[in-house]
Write an enzyme that holds these catalytic residues in place. Sequence first.
Site, PDB file in Angstrom:
ATOM      1  CG  MET A  54      -0.598  -3.869  -1.787  1.00 50.98           C
ATOM      2  SD  MET A  54       0.979  -3.098  -2.073  1.00 50.98           S
ATOM      3  CE  MET A  54       2.039  -4.274  -1.265  1.00 50.98           C
ATOM      4  NE  ARG A  84      -1.770   1.156  -1.372  1.00 53.50           N
ATOM      5  CZ  ARG A  84      -1.525   0.048  -0.783  1.00 53.50           C
ATOM      6  NH1 ARG A  84      -2.496  -0.652  -0.320  1.00 53.50           N
ATOM      7  NH2 ARG A  84      -0.334  -0.339  -0.635  1.00 53.50           N
ATOM      8  CG  LEU A 130      -4.202  -6.868   7.933  1.00 49.66           C
ATOM      9  CD1 LEU A 130      -4.277  -7.616   9.251  1.00 49.66           C
ATOM     10  CD2 LEU A 130      -5.591  -6.690   7.345  1.00 49.66           C
ATOM     11  CD  GLU A 131      -1.886  -0.643   2.709  1.00 52.49           C
ATOM     12  OE1 GLU A 131      -2.267   0.526   2.534  1.00 52.49           O
ATOM     13  OE2 GLU A 131      -1.495  -1.382   1.785  1.00 52.49           O
ATOM     14  CG  ASN A 132      -6.984   0.502   7.301  1.00 48.63           C
ATOM     15  OD1 ASN A 132      -6.818   1.696   7.135  1.00 48.63           O
ATOM     16  ND2 ASN A 132      -7.325  -0.325   6.320  1.00 48.63           N
TER      17      ASN A 132
END
Length: 574
Positions: A1, A10, A399-401
Amino acid sequence: MERSPVTSRRGRRSRRRLGAAVAVVAAGALSVTGLVSSAEAADVNVAKNAGFESGLANWTCSGGSGTTVSSPVHSGTSALKATPAGQDNAQCTQTVAVKPNSTYALSSWVQGSYAYLGVSGTGTTDVSTWTPGSSSWSQLSTSFKTGASTTSVTVYTHGWYGQAAYLVDDLSVSGPDGGGGTDPAPTVPAAPAGLAVGAATPSSVALSWNAVSGATGYTVYKDGAKATTSTSNSATVTGLTANTAYQFTVTATNAAGESVKSASVSGRTTTSGSQNPGTSVPKHAVTGYWQNFNNGATVQKLSDVPANYDIIAVSFADATTTPGAVTFNLDSAGLNGYTVDQFKADIKAKQAAGKNVIISVGGEKGSVSVNSDASATNFANSLYSLIQEYGFNGVDIDLENGLNSTYMTKALRSLSQKAGSGLVITMAPQTIDMQSTSGEYFKTALGIKDILTVVNMQYYNSGSMLGCDGKVYSQGSVDFLTALACIQLEGGLDPSQVGLGVPASASGAGSGYVAPSVVNAALDCLAAGTNCGSFKPAKTYPGIRGAMTWSTNWDAKSGNAWSNAVGPHVHGLS
């Protein structure tokens, strides 16, 4: 997000021989009585690295049989563990300097089967003692006298053939200094790090922390007052009041003194009969992310979030310097003076209205790494601490990484065991993360399927993606929502665990916004096979959970148009 404005994304010996050997050793053992008087006031421990805090330094173990372990220990942070094998009895020795014509008290703490302690080369009578077995620490003690020309002796410990490993800690050869000196006097230990809250009950809170080198014990403080002590790196504080928050610190101690206090943590006891303030999630539910920051969207208090939202995900928890651990810091300044007390009260009010308020971990800029057993433990413990402090109903994983399915699964299962069956667990993977069941996010979802509430995949900021029929679909359409949801539905998730994650407005994401009517059409297509586009799933999924949006703040910026349209439609699904 996205936290920022949307311009950027992002051959074994016989037992009979063992018995004979034991008889000989027992006959040579001396009485423990009077050992204290055999050592003079100025006596020192002439053994070096007697607590194995420096590994096997000064020690030699036969056949590579010895190692040091961090648990179990009698004191400090290490102990010797030696394992007999074949014709090797796992003997570990040290040569120590002694004074002629002197008496020495020999002792050590041992654990396990057939652990021996002895000394040779005394110039008089060599002695030893043993224990047939102990599942806890027990002390072996004897004494010896050196001959007129003896300046060194060999101290040894060993197990017995065919037996399991034995443990030794805190060995002492106490008597006059033979010229070799002794280990340096202890220094005051450092403050413990990694203090974390574990399981809580209405009257107790469990705590754990990292072991401190040189410490022989720990003292736990509750609200500044001494609460309990421990010889290990964990303790449970009892006698507490239900549904009450406490501040805890811990110090490390040894013969030199007590360390400064650790950083404090907050822990809350549970209400009677419950470990989690859980409210039930509706069969069809709407999830909204609430922003703990100001990025141009409407600044809200939790109390401002409309009633159409069943799950409110507080965004976001913050990473700490402890691997895997998170904390939460309310941005009171950015939220127009919204206080922590108001925030906590609003959580309780939402829960009283049947809503679930959860803490989200990650986001576009979130960098929490759970990639080891230690970090998984830290993750679970820190989240449980937040649940206890603020009253959150659960956790959202955004968790986008990168995500490690093995350790995230461990962490979430550990958290579930602590918090109880009412724990809400949601996930918000990006589209690429749910394209295949071999992906780490998908594997995590399937790994916790029995405790997972819903996966609200982000159907935006992704461009074109493959649907479950192998065709490519462009974002921003009914087909994109239904064909990609189909992958999760056919990949093993229950329909109740699948939700459609979309932006609340065009300002809420860089791309992929769809009108609320498109979201409703996709829900109809998946639930009942109506209002589909060119893609129509092979079967219907009437149990589809619902929808999610980023964010309640962007929704408010647009007059709550999204929740006013999608909320009633979701709640109206049969």
